[in-house]
Design a protein around this motif. Sequence first.
Motif, short mmCIF file in Angstrom:
data_model
loop_
_atom_site.label_atom_id
_atom_site.label_comp_id
_atom_site.label_asym_id
_atom_site.label_seq_id
_atom_site.Cartn_x
_atom_site.Cartn_y
_atom_site.Cartn_z
N ILE A 10 0.83 -1.21 0.00
CA ILE A 10 0.00 0.00 0.00
C ILE A 10 0.86 1.26 0.00
O ILE A 10 0.74 2.12 -0.88
N THR A 11 1.77 1.36 0.98
CA THR A 11 2.50 2.62 1.17
C THR A 11 3.42 2.92 0.01
O THR A 11 3.34 4.00 -0.61
N LEU A 12 4.32 2.00 -0.30
CA LEU A 12 5.31 2.27 -1.35
C LEU A 12 4.68 2.44 -2.73
O LEU A 12 5.07 3.36 -3.47
N PRO A 13 3.73 1.61 -3.16
CA PRO A 13 3.09 1.89 -4.46
C PRO A 13 2.36 3.22 -4.50
O PRO A 13 2.37 3.91 -5.52
N SER A 14 1.71 3.61 -3.39
CA SER A 14 1.01 4.89 -3.38
C SER A 14 1.97 6.07 -3.40
O SER A 14 1.62 7.15 -3.90
N LEU A 15 3.16 5.89 -2.87
CA LEU A 15 4.16 6.96 -2.84
C LEU A 15 5.03 7.01 -4.09
O LEU A 15 5.95 7.84 -4.14
N ARG A 16 4.76 6.17 -5.07
CA ARG A 16 5.63 6.12 -6.24
C ARG A 16 5.72 7.47 -6.96
O ARG A 16 6.84 7.92 -7.28
N PRO A 17 4.63 8.19 -7.24
CA PRO A 17 4.79 9.50 -7.90
C PRO A 17 5.58 10.49 -7.05
O PRO A 17 6.39 11.27 -7.58
N VAL A 18 5.37 10.48 -5.74
CA VAL A 18 6.10 11.39 -4.86
C VAL A 18 7.58 11.03 -4.84
O VAL A 18 8.45 11.91 -4.91
N ASN A 19 7.89 9.74 -4.76
CA ASN A 19 9.29 9.32 -4.71
C ASN A 19 10.02 9.61 -6.01
O ASN A 19 11.23 9.89 -6.00
N GLN A 20 9.33 9.54 -7.13
CA GLN A 20 9.98 9.84 -8.40
C GLN A 20 10.48 11.27 -8.44
O GLN A 20 11.62 11.54 -8.86
N VAL A 21 9.65 12.20 -8.02
CA VAL A 21 10.07 13.61 -7.98
C VAL A 21 11.11 13.84 -6.90
O VAL A 21 12.10 14.56 -7.09
N LEU A 22 10.92 13.23 -5.74
CA LEU A 22 11.83 13.42 -4.62
C LEU A 22 13.24 12.95 -4.96
O LEU A 22 14.23 13.66 -4.70
N ILE A 23 13.37 11.78 -5.55
CA ILE A 23 14.69 11.24 -5.88
C ILE A 23 15.38 12.11 -6.92
O ILE A 23 16.59 12.36 -6.84
N LEU A 24 14.63 12.60 -7.89
CA LEU A 24 15.23 13.46 -8.92
C LEU A 24 15.74 14.76 -8.31
O LEU A 24 16.86 15.21 -8.60
N VAL A 25 14.94 15.37 -7.44
CA VAL A 25 15.36 16.62 -6.81
C VAL A 25 16.59 16.39 -5.92
O VAL A 25 17.55 17.18 -5.94
N LEU A 26 16.56 15.33 -5.12
CA LEU A 26 17.71 15.03 -4.26
C LEU A 26 18.96 14.76 -5.10
O LEU A 26 20.07 15.17 -4.72
N PHE A 27 18.81 14.07 -6.21
CA PHE A 27 19.95 13.78 -7.07
C PHE A 27 20.56 15.06 -7.61
O PHE A 27 21.80 15.25 -7.58
N LEU A 28 19.74 15.97 -8.13
CA LEU A 28 20.27 17.21 -8.69
C LEU A 28 20.90 18.08 -7.62
O LEU A 28 21.97 18.67 -7.83
N TRP A 29 20.26 18.17 -6.47
CA TRP A 29 20.82 18.96 -5.37
C TRP A 29 22.15 18.40 -4.91
O TRP A 29 23.12 19.15 -4.69
#
Length: 332
Positions: free
Chosen positions: A242-261
Motif C-alpha cells: 500500500i504505502t510504497l506503491p502509493s508513494l511512487r509519484p512522490v518518490n519519483q520527484v523526490l529522488i530526482l530533486v535530491l539527485f540534482l541537489w
Amino acid sequence: MTTTTASAGTGERTVRSSSPGAARGPRRTGRIRRIGLPYLLLLPAVILELLVHLVPMVIGTVMSFRELTQFYIRDWGTAPWSGFDNYKISVDFNAPVGDALLHSFLVTVAFTLLSVGLCWLIGTVAAIYMQDAFRGRGLLRALFLVPYALPVYAAVITWVFMFQHDNGLVNHVLHDQLHLTDKPSFWLIGGNSFVALLVVSVWKGWPFAFLVVMAGLQTIPRELYEAAALDGAGMWQQIRRITLPSLRPVNQVLILVLFLWTFNDFNTPFVLFGKAAPEAADLISVHIYQASFVTWNFGTGSAMSVLLLLFLLVVTGVYLLLTSRGRKTADV
C-alpha cells in the motif's frame, strides 16, 4: 442602430444603443485583462530567471570556447578563440586534467548515490513512523526538521568543529567513550573525508525527504490500511503493498530533486574542507571551482561546467522517460 424614447412628464430623452459592437467591446477588454494578468504577474520572475540563470549560462558557454586565463580577466572578450580545445583537454582521460576530472566525477557519482539513498531511506522510515499519533509527536517532527531549517554555513561549520582531530566531539565519542578506534581519526583529510562529507550531507538532506514523504502519506486513505489489517496483512505487507506503491509519484520527484541537489552541491564540501578538498572527497563542483578560480583557467573550467550541465540534462531526460513509461505500464 439607436432608439430614442421621450418621457411625457419631463420631456427628457434617453438614447439607448442597440449596436452589438458597443456591448462586445468592454466584454472583450475584460477578457483580455483576465487572460493577461497571470502573465503580467509572472513577468518579474521570468526576468529574474533570465538575469540570474540563463544569461550567465550563455556567457559561460561562450567562455568555454575561449582561451580565457588570468591574462584576459579584465577584458575577457579579447581572449583568443580556442574552439573545442577546452573540451578536448577536459575529456582527455590520459592527461592529468582529464584524469583528475574523471576521478572527481566518479567520486561525485558514488557520493550522490549513497547520499540520496540514505536520505530517502531515513526520511521514509521516519515519515512512516510519524503517522501514528503518540505523545510528543509534534515536538519530534519539529526536531527532525531542524537540520533542514538551519543555514548551511552555520550547520556545516558546526560539523567542522565536531570533526576536529584533537578536541572534536566525534573522536571524543568514538575513541574516548566507546573505544571503537585505536587512536583519534583524521576526518577532514585522507580517506575518512569521504565518510565525513557523506555524514554531513545525509544529516542535512534527510529532513527534506522526511517532509515530502510525510506530505505524500497524507493522501493515502486510512481505509486501505484498515481493510488490509482485517485481511490479516502485517505492517511490512502494508508498507510493501500500500504505502510504497502509493508513494511512487512522490518518490519519483523526490529522488530526482535530491539527485540534482546532491550532485551540484558546492556549499557543503567548500565549507567543510575549504578551497582544496581531499582527493577522497573531491566533488566535481569543487573541482570545477579549483580549475577556474585557483588555477585561473576559466576557459577549461567553463568547459567542465558545460559538460556537467549536459550530463545532468541527459540523466534527467532518461530518468523522466523511464519513470513515465513505468507509470503508464502501472496504469495499464
